[in-house]
Motif scaffolding. Structure first.
Motif, mmCIF file in Angstrom:
data_model
loop_
_atom_site.group_PDB
_atom_site.id
_atom_site.type_symbol
_atom_site.label_atom_id
_atom_site.label_comp_id
_atom_site.label_asym_id
_atom_site.label_seq_id
_atom_site.Cartn_x
_atom_site.Cartn_y
_atom_site.Cartn_z
ATOM 1 N N GLY A 1 0.451 -0.845 -0.026
ATOM 2 C CA GLY A 1 -0.468 -0.438 0.208
ATOM 3 C C GLY A 1 0.931 1.011 -0.498
ATOM 4 N N THR A 2 0.455 2.328 -0.298
ATOM 5 C CA THR A 2 1.009 3.743 0.099
ATOM 6 C C THR A 2 1.082 3.973 1.149
ATOM 7 O OG1 THR A 2 -0.369 4.227 -2.358
ATOM 8 C CG2 THR A 2 1.186 5.714 -1.716
ATOM 9 N N PHE A 3 -0.078 3.985 2.100
ATOM 10 C CA PHE A 3 0.063 4.308 3.445
ATOM 11 C C PHE A 3 0.306 5.372 3.923
ATOM 12 C CE2 PHE A 3 0.817 -0.894 3.348
ATOM 13 C CZ PHE A 3 0.163 -0.871 3.440
ATOM 14 N N PHE B 1 -7.259 2.319 10.101
ATOM 15 C CA PHE B 1 -8.033 0.716 10.561
ATOM 16 C C PHE B 1 -8.415 -0.143 9.786
ATOM 17 C CE2 PHE B 1 -7.975 2.856 15.658
ATOM 18 C CZ PHE B 1 -6.397 2.767 15.161
ATOM 19 N N GLY B 2 -8.379 0.593 8.112
ATOM 20 C CA GLY B 2 -8.997 0.097 7.453
ATOM 21 C C GLY B 2 -7.813 -1.318 6.988
ATOM 22 N N HIS B 3 -6.497 -0.499 6.354
ATOM 23 C CA HIS B 3 -5.631 -1.750 6.252
ATOM 24 C C HIS B 3 -5.171 -1.867 7.585
ATOM 25 C CE1 HIS B 3 -3.839 1.864 4.462
ATOM 26 N NE2 HIS B 3 -4.526 1.786 3.130
ATOM 27 N N THR C 1 -13.243 -6.706 0.275
ATOM 28 C CA THR C 1 -14.131 -6.024 0.089
ATOM 29 C C THR C 1 -14.183 -4.540 0.907
ATOM 30 O OG1 THR C 1 -16.261 -6.662 1.269
ATOM 31 C CG2 THR C 1 -16.076 -7.913 -0.758
ATOM 32 N N ARG C 2 -14.765 -3.787 0.740
ATOM 33 C CA ARG C 2 -15.053 -2.592 1.398
ATOM 34 C C ARG C 2 -15.847 -2.129 0.560
ATOM 35 N NH1 ARG C 2 -9.535 1.179 -1.001
ATOM 36 N NH2 ARG C 2 -10.330 2.832 0.287
ATOM 37 N N PRO C 3 -16.498 -0.553 0.920
ATOM 38 C CA PRO C 3 -17.418 -0.041 1.366
ATOM 39 C C PRO C 3 -17.739 0.334 0.261
ATOM 40 C CG PRO C 3 -16.254 0.621 3.441
ATOM 41 C CD PRO C 3 -15.725 -0.393 2.683
ATOM 42 N N SER D 1 -7.250 7.087 2.721
ATOM 43 C CA SER D 1 -6.272 7.894 3.502
ATOM 44 C C SER D 1 -6.988 9.471 3.126
ATOM 45 C CB SER D 1 -4.665 6.828 2.542
ATOM 46 O OG SER D 1 -3.852 5.631 3.024
ATOM 47 N N THR D 2 -7.537 8.551 1.461
ATOM 48 C CA THR D 2 -7.850 10.513 0.811
ATOM 49 C C THR D 2 -8.684 11.382 1.524
ATOM 50 O OG1 THR D 2 -7.625 8.947 -1.126
ATOM 51 C CG2 THR D 2 -8.630 11.480 -1.705
ATOM 52 N N ASP D 3 -9.762 10.585 2.796
ATOM 53 C CA ASP D 3 -10.353 11.672 2.786
ATOM 54 C C ASP D 3 -8.894 12.132 4.470
ATOM 55 O OD1 ASP D 3 -13.535 12.184 3.836
ATOM 56 O OD2 ASP D 3 -12.431 10.495 6.089
ATOM 57 N N ILE D 4 -8.684 11.212 4.824
ATOM 58 C CA ILE D 4 -7.730 11.523 5.843
ATOM 59 C C ILE D 4 -7.033 12.774 5.963
ATOM 60 C CG2 ILE D 4 -6.070 11.211 7.806
ATOM 61 C CD1 ILE D 4 -7.282 7.815 7.731
ATOM 62 N N ARG D 5 -5.562 12.496 4.317
ATOM 63 C CA ARG D 5 -5.367 13.603 4.266
ATOM 64 C C ARG D 5 -6.188 14.855 3.400
ATOM 65 N NH1 ARG D 5 -3.557 10.043 1.147
ATOM 66 N NH2 ARG D 5 -4.590 10.884 -0.978
ATOM 67 N N TRP D 6 -7.341 14.857 3.764
ATOM 68 C CA TRP D 6 -8.562 16.084 3.492
ATOM 69 C C TRP D 6 -8.692 16.254 4.075
ATOM 70 C CZ3 TRP D 6 -13.724 16.942 4.680
ATOM 71 C CH2 TRP D 6 -14.207 17.889 4.005
HETATM 72 P P1 ATP Z 1 -5.477 6.662 -1.312
HETATM 73 O O1 ATP Z 1 -7.135 7.128 -0.610
HETATM 74 O O2 ATP Z 1 -4.853 7.482 -0.863
HETATM 75 O O3 ATP Z 1 -6.055 5.093 -2.397
HETATM 76 P P2 ATP Z 1 -5.882 4.288 0.795
HETATM 77 O O4 ATP Z 1 -7.417 4.497 1.411
HETATM 78 O O5 ATP Z 1 -7.001 3.772 -0.308
HETATM 79 O O6 ATP Z 1 -5.075 5.112 -0.088
HETATM 80 P P3 ATP Z 1 -3.725 2.349 0.374
HETATM 81 O O7 ATP Z 1 -2.713 2.393 0.310
HETATM 82 O O8 ATP Z 1 -3.647 2.785 -1.546
HETATM 83 O O9 ATP Z 1 -4.779 3.231 1.007
HETATM 84 O O10 ATP Z 1 -4.342 0.642 0.223
HETATM 85 C C1 ATP Z 1 -3.312 -0.137 0.332
HETATM 86 C C2 ATP Z 1 -4.651 -1.484 0.493
HETATM 87 O O11 ATP Z 1 -5.424 -1.592 0.951
HETATM 88 C C3 ATP Z 1 -5.259 -1.211 -1.380
HETATM 89 O O12 ATP Z 1 -5.270 -2.446 -1.551
HETATM 90 C C4 ATP Z 1 -6.846 -1.141 -0.814
HETATM 91 O O13 ATP Z 1 -7.573 -1.836 -1.424
HETATM 92 C C5 ATP Z 1 -7.060 -1.046 0.737
HETATM 93 N N1 ATP Z 1 -7.789 -1.136 1.864
HETATM 94 C C6 ATP Z 1 -7.105 0.202 1.768
HETATM 95 N N2 ATP Z 1 -8.495 0.474 2.632
HETATM 96 C C7 ATP Z 1 -9.045 -0.115 2.361
HETATM 97 C C8 ATP Z 1 -10.065 0.022 3.784
HETATM 98 N N3 ATP Z 1 -10.870 0.938 4.368
HETATM 99 N N4 ATP Z 1 -11.004 -1.485 3.409
HETATM 100 C C9 ATP Z 1 -10.264 -2.565 3.428
HETATM 101 N N5 ATP Z 1 -8.920 -2.722 2.372
HETATM 102 C C10 ATP Z 1 -8.427 -1.216 2.491
#
Ligand code: ATP
Ligand code: MG
Length: 217
Positions: free
Chosen positions: A15-17, A22-24, A139-141, A175-180
């Protein structure tokens, strides 16, 4: 699942992280539990080519945040492999590197969000990739799993069983939402570990002067 239980199993969470949230962490832990992985290695990316639309934070910041976020879980590790590699990193290179490091006896499981896996599966070397590792797609929302179902016929027959789906609690965190939120002075508490939140504030990450304007997706 055709994998033999005698094999050691290692998860890779790329991931970019920017930042890790907490999603990750929930996804990595769910995958570890459901697939009996001996550990999950988080691999923060170098500078990914598909994220040119905003300035990705310094890799060292993203690495530090990932270390802070994972420190309390004895089954989580962080790798510098993509950060220290020259140029862009692709999943396939990372998987090869892990394969070389762990040897043929370890089963590798690449963990992604279900949205990201659709991208990965359209790569031209997907056949090779599916020989090297399994994929766990969370799966994510807002994501429609049937989109993955639709793409299944395009996958090599012998690799299809290597794509697994898991459901994680509906975490609409990105992460996009957190940065925002940081940029707009909104709270980020409870979206990510406190140590990461402190790091962001201490280092002044995601403030307008540092990062330009973030679009809320
Ligand atoms: P950005 O908003 O910058 O794209 P991101 O929240 O998607 O960031 P990434 O670092 O791009 O985070 O994601 C790393 C991995 O985690 C990717 O495989 C992504 O699909 C997954 N991921 C990100 N957010 C979630 C989440 N809330 N629930 C499950 N998987 C997630
Ligand atoms: Mg993303």
């Amino acid at each position: 699942m055709t994998a033999s239980n005698n094999y050691r199993r290692v998860g890779i969470m790329g991931g970019t992280f920017d930042p890790i949230h907490f999603g990750h962490l929930v996804t990595a832990e769910a995958a570890r539990w459901e697939f009996a992985l001996e550990k999950v290695v988080f691999v923060p990316s170098g500078r990914p080519p598909h994220k040119k639309d905003y300035r990705v934070s310094d890799p060292e910041h993203r690495y530090q945040m990932t270390v802070l976020a994972t420190a309390s879980n004895p089954y989580f590790e962080v790798s510098r492999s993509e950060i220290d590699r020259e140029g862009y990193s692709y999943t396939v290179d990372t998987v090869h590197e892990f394969r070389r490091f762990y040897g043929p006896e370890v089963q590798l499981f690449f963990i992604t969000g279900a949205d990201a896996i659709l991208e990965i599966l359209t790569w031209k070397d997907v056949d090779r990739l599916l020989k090297e590792c399994h994929f766990i797609a969370a799966t994510r929302p807002g994501f429609q799993l049937n989109r993955l179902g639709e793409s299944r016929p395009m996958l090599p027959v012998e690799g299809r069983h290597r794509i697994h789906l898991i459901e994680v609690p509906a975490l609409a965190i990105s992460s996009t939402d957190i940065r925002w939120r940081v940029q707009n002075k909104k709270p980020i508490k409870y979206l990510l570990p406190e140590a990461v939140e402190d790091y962001i504030h201490r280092q002044g990450l995601y403030r307008p002067r540092d990062c330009g304007v973030y679009e809320k997706s």
